[in-house]
Design a protein around this motif. Structure first.
Motif, PDB file in Angstrom:
ATOM      1  N   PHE A  71       0.868  -1.168   0.000  1.00  0.00           N
ATOM      2  CA  PHE A  71       0.000   0.000   0.000  1.00  0.00           C
ATOM      3  C   PHE A  71       0.908   1.222   0.000  1.00  0.00           C
ATOM      4  CE2 PHE A  71      -2.672  -3.253   1.909  1.00  0.00           C
ATOM      5  CZ  PHE A  71      -3.891  -3.043   1.288  1.00  0.00           C
ATOM      6  N   ASP A  72       0.619   2.202  -0.856  1.00  0.00           N
ATOM      7  CA  ASP A  72       1.452   3.399  -0.958  1.00  0.00           C
ATOM      8  C   ASP A  72       1.627   4.069   0.394  1.00  0.00           C
ATOM      9  OD1 ASP A  72       1.855   3.117  -3.667  1.00  0.00           O
ATOM     10  OD2 ASP A  72       0.190   4.440  -4.224  1.00  0.00           O
ATOM     11  N   GLY A  73       2.880   4.353   0.737  1.00  0.00           N
ATOM     12  CA  GLY A  73       3.193   5.099   1.941  1.00  0.00           C
ATOM     13  C   GLY A  73       3.040   4.334   3.242  1.00  0.00           C
ATOM     14  N   GLN A  74       2.789   3.035   3.177  1.00  0.00           N
ATOM     15  CA  GLN A  74       2.594   2.265   4.402  1.00  0.00           C
ATOM     16  C   GLN A  74       3.924   1.728   4.918  1.00  0.00           C
ATOM     17  OE1 GLN A  74      -0.660  -0.474   4.441  1.00  0.00           O
ATOM     18  NE2 GLN A  74       0.313  -1.792   5.949  1.00  0.00           N
ATOM     19  N   THR A  75       4.176   1.941   6.210  1.00  0.00           N
ATOM     20  CA  THR A  75       5.429   1.457   6.796  1.00  0.00           C
ATOM     21  C   THR A  75       5.276   0.060   7.387  1.00  0.00           C
ATOM     22  OG1 THR A  75       4.874   2.606   8.836  1.00  0.00           O
ATOM     23  CG2 THR A  75       6.314   3.765   7.286  1.00  0.00           C
ATOM     24  N   ASP A  76       4.106  -0.258   7.965  1.00  0.00           N
ATOM     25  CA  ASP A  76       3.875  -1.589   8.527  1.00  0.00           C
ATOM     26  C   ASP A  76       3.511  -2.559   7.405  1.00  0.00           C
ATOM     27  OD1 ASP A  76       4.280  -0.582  11.073  1.00  0.00           O
ATOM     28  OD2 ASP A  76       2.150  -0.246  11.431  1.00  0.00           O
ATOM     29  N   GLU A  77       4.093  -3.751   7.436  1.00  0.00           N
ATOM     30  CA  GLU A  77       3.811  -4.729   6.394  1.00  0.00           C
ATOM     31  C   GLU A  77       2.380  -5.236   6.503  1.00  0.00           C
ATOM     32  OE1 GLU A  77       6.722  -7.840   6.550  1.00  0.00           O
ATOM     33  OE2 GLU A  77       8.289  -6.564   5.727  1.00  0.00           O
ATOM     34  N   SER A  78       1.669  -5.233   5.377  1.00  0.00           N
ATOM     35  CA  SER A  78       0.317  -5.776   5.297  1.00  0.00           C
ATOM     36  C   SER A  78       0.445  -7.213   4.804  1.00  0.00           C
ATOM     37  CB  SER A  78      -0.532  -4.941   4.336  1.00  0.00           C
ATOM     38  OG  SER A  78      -1.852  -5.425   4.325  1.00  0.00           O
ATOM     39  N   ILE A  79       0.179  -8.166   5.688  1.00  0.00           N
ATOM     40  CA  ILE A  79       0.415  -9.583   5.395  1.00  0.00           C
ATOM     41  C   ILE A  79      -0.906 -10.321   5.191  1.00  0.00           C
ATOM     42  CG2 ILE A  79       1.438 -11.749   6.228  1.00  0.00           C
ATOM     43  CD1 ILE A  79       3.527  -9.566   5.637  1.00  0.00           C
ATOM     44  N   VAL A  80      -0.960 -11.080   4.099  1.00  0.00           N
ATOM     45  CA  VAL A  80      -2.106 -11.933   3.779  1.00  0.00           C
ATOM     46  C   VAL A  80      -1.673 -13.379   3.987  1.00  0.00           C
ATOM     47  CG1 VAL A  80      -3.570 -12.808   1.909  1.00  0.00           C
ATOM     48  CG2 VAL A  80      -3.145 -10.338   2.142  1.00  0.00           C
ATOM     49  N   THR A  81      -2.438 -14.111   4.798  1.00  0.00           N
ATOM     50  CA  THR A  81      -2.200 -15.537   4.996  1.00  0.00           C
ATOM     51  C   THR A  81      -3.465 -16.278   4.595  1.00  0.00           C
ATOM     52  OG1 THR A  81      -0.697 -15.080   6.842  1.00  0.00           O
ATOM     53  CG2 THR A  81      -1.549 -17.337   6.654  1.00  0.00           C
ATOM     54  N   ILE A  82      -3.323 -17.207   3.667  1.00  0.00           N
ATOM     55  CA  ILE A  82      -4.437 -18.027   3.201  1.00  0.00           C
ATOM     56  C   ILE A  82      -4.101 -19.473   3.547  1.00  0.00           C
ATOM     57  CG2 ILE A  82      -5.721 -18.850   1.191  1.00  0.00           C
ATOM     58  CD1 ILE A  82      -5.079 -16.107  -0.131  1.00  0.00           C
ATOM     59  N   LYS A  83      -4.943 -20.082   4.386  1.00  0.00           N
ATOM     60  CA  LYS A  83      -4.779 -21.492   4.739  1.00  0.00           C
ATOM     61  C   LYS A  83      -5.934 -22.273   4.135  1.00  0.00           C
ATOM     62  CE  LYS A  83      -2.370 -20.593   9.088  1.00  0.00           C
ATOM     63  NZ  LYS A  83      -2.428 -20.734  10.555  1.00  0.00           N
ATOM     64  N   ILE A  84      -5.618 -23.377   3.479  1.00  0.00           N
ATOM     65  CA  ILE A  84      -6.615 -24.175   2.778  1.00  0.00           C
ATOM     66  C   ILE A  84      -6.767 -25.513   3.501  1.00  0.00           C
ATOM     67  CG2 ILE A  84      -7.304 -25.115   0.535  1.00  0.00           C
ATOM     68  CD1 ILE A  84      -5.048 -23.203  -0.637  1.00  0.00           C
ATOM     69  N   HIS A  85      -8.007 -25.809   3.902  1.00  0.00           N
ATOM     70  CA  HIS A  85      -8.285 -27.041   4.646  1.00  0.00           C
ATOM     71  C   HIS A  85      -9.288 -27.894   3.875  1.00  0.00           C
ATOM     72  CE1 HIS A  85      -6.451 -24.980   8.089  1.00  0.00           C
ATOM     73  NE2 HIS A  85      -7.237 -23.961   7.832  1.00  0.00           N
ATOM     74  N   PRO A  86      -9.132 -29.226   3.899  1.00  0.00           N
ATOM     75  CA  PRO A  86     -10.147 -30.087   3.284  1.00  0.00           C
ATOM     76  C   PRO A  86     -11.474 -29.925   4.019  1.00  0.00           C
ATOM     77  CG  PRO A  86      -8.201 -31.370   3.923  1.00  0.00           C
ATOM     78  CD  PRO A  86      -8.031 -29.995   4.484  1.00  0.00           C
ATOM     79  N   ASP A  87     -12.563 -30.012   3.269  1.00  0.00           N
ATOM     80  CA  ASP A  87     -13.902 -29.895   3.823  1.00  0.00           C
ATOM     81  C   ASP A  87     -14.791 -30.896   3.091  1.00  0.00           C
ATOM     82  OD1 ASP A  87     -15.924 -28.009   5.353  1.00  0.00           O
ATOM     83  OD2 ASP A  87     -16.769 -28.313   3.361  1.00  0.00           O
ATOM     84  N   SER A  88     -15.871 -31.312   3.716  1.00  0.00           N
ATOM     85  CA  SER A  88     -16.742 -32.305   3.083  1.00  0.00           C
ATOM     86  C   SER A  88     -17.332 -31.818   1.759  1.00  0.00           C
ATOM     87  CB  SER A  88     -17.873 -32.697   4.034  1.00  0.00           C
ATOM     88  OG  SER A  88     -18.650 -31.569   4.371  1.00  0.00           O
ATOM     89  N   HIS A  89     -17.382 -30.509   1.555  1.00  0.00           N
ATOM     90  CA  HIS A  89     -17.899 -29.948   0.311  1.00  0.00           C
ATOM     91  C   HIS A  89     -16.789 -29.438  -0.610  1.00  0.00           C
ATOM     92  CE1 HIS A  89     -21.902 -30.319   1.932  1.00  0.00           C
ATOM     93  NE2 HIS A  89     -21.521 -29.685   3.016  1.00  0.00           N
TER      94      HIS A  89
END
Length: 127
Positions: A71-89
């Motif tokens: 993000f422009d001008g942002q000093t703190d890191e913006s972190i995205v974590t995506i965890k994928i789990h098996p599901d019955s559907h």
């Protein structure tokens, strides 16, 4: 700064979800725009014609993706974590996005729900 966390259910296997989020060809199919993506930690990525850009941090095939979003001008890191789990559907996807700038929060949340995971769900249901 704000954080966002949500679970999404997708009608696809964890491996299919992981591929859809990391393979540039598959990304282009469900986003409709050119995508630059690699599973090499430290590589840069770009989605939606540069609307989303950042750095890839960690990959666990079929299970986890960690990225830093810029993000422009942002000093703190913006972190995205995506965890994928098996599901019955298919898969349960856990999204956690931290350090979202206050001014961008509503747009980012809407983007996650509609453009990102909304489009991805449509892709799997149609495909």
């Amino acid at each position: 700064m704000k954080d966002y966390k949500k679970y999404y259910l997708l009608p696809a296997t964890p491996d299919e979800v992981y591929t859809a989020l990391t393979n540039p060809v598959t990304l282009e199919l469900w986003t409709g725009d050119p995508a630059e993506m690699s599973t090499e930690p430290g590589s840069e990525f770009s989605l939606w014609e540069g609307s989303i850009v950042g750095k890839n941090i960690e990959f666990v095939p079929g299970k986890k993706i960690v990225q830093q979003w810029y993000f422009d001008g942002q000093t703190d890191e913006s972190i995205v974590t995506i965890k994928i789990h098996p599901d019955s559907h298919g898969s349960s996807v856990e999204l956690r996005h931290v350090n979202i700038p206050d001014d961008d929060y509503n747009d980012i949340v809407e983007g996650w729900n509609d453009s990102y995971f909304g489009n991805l769900a449509d892709f799997f249901e149609v495909g």
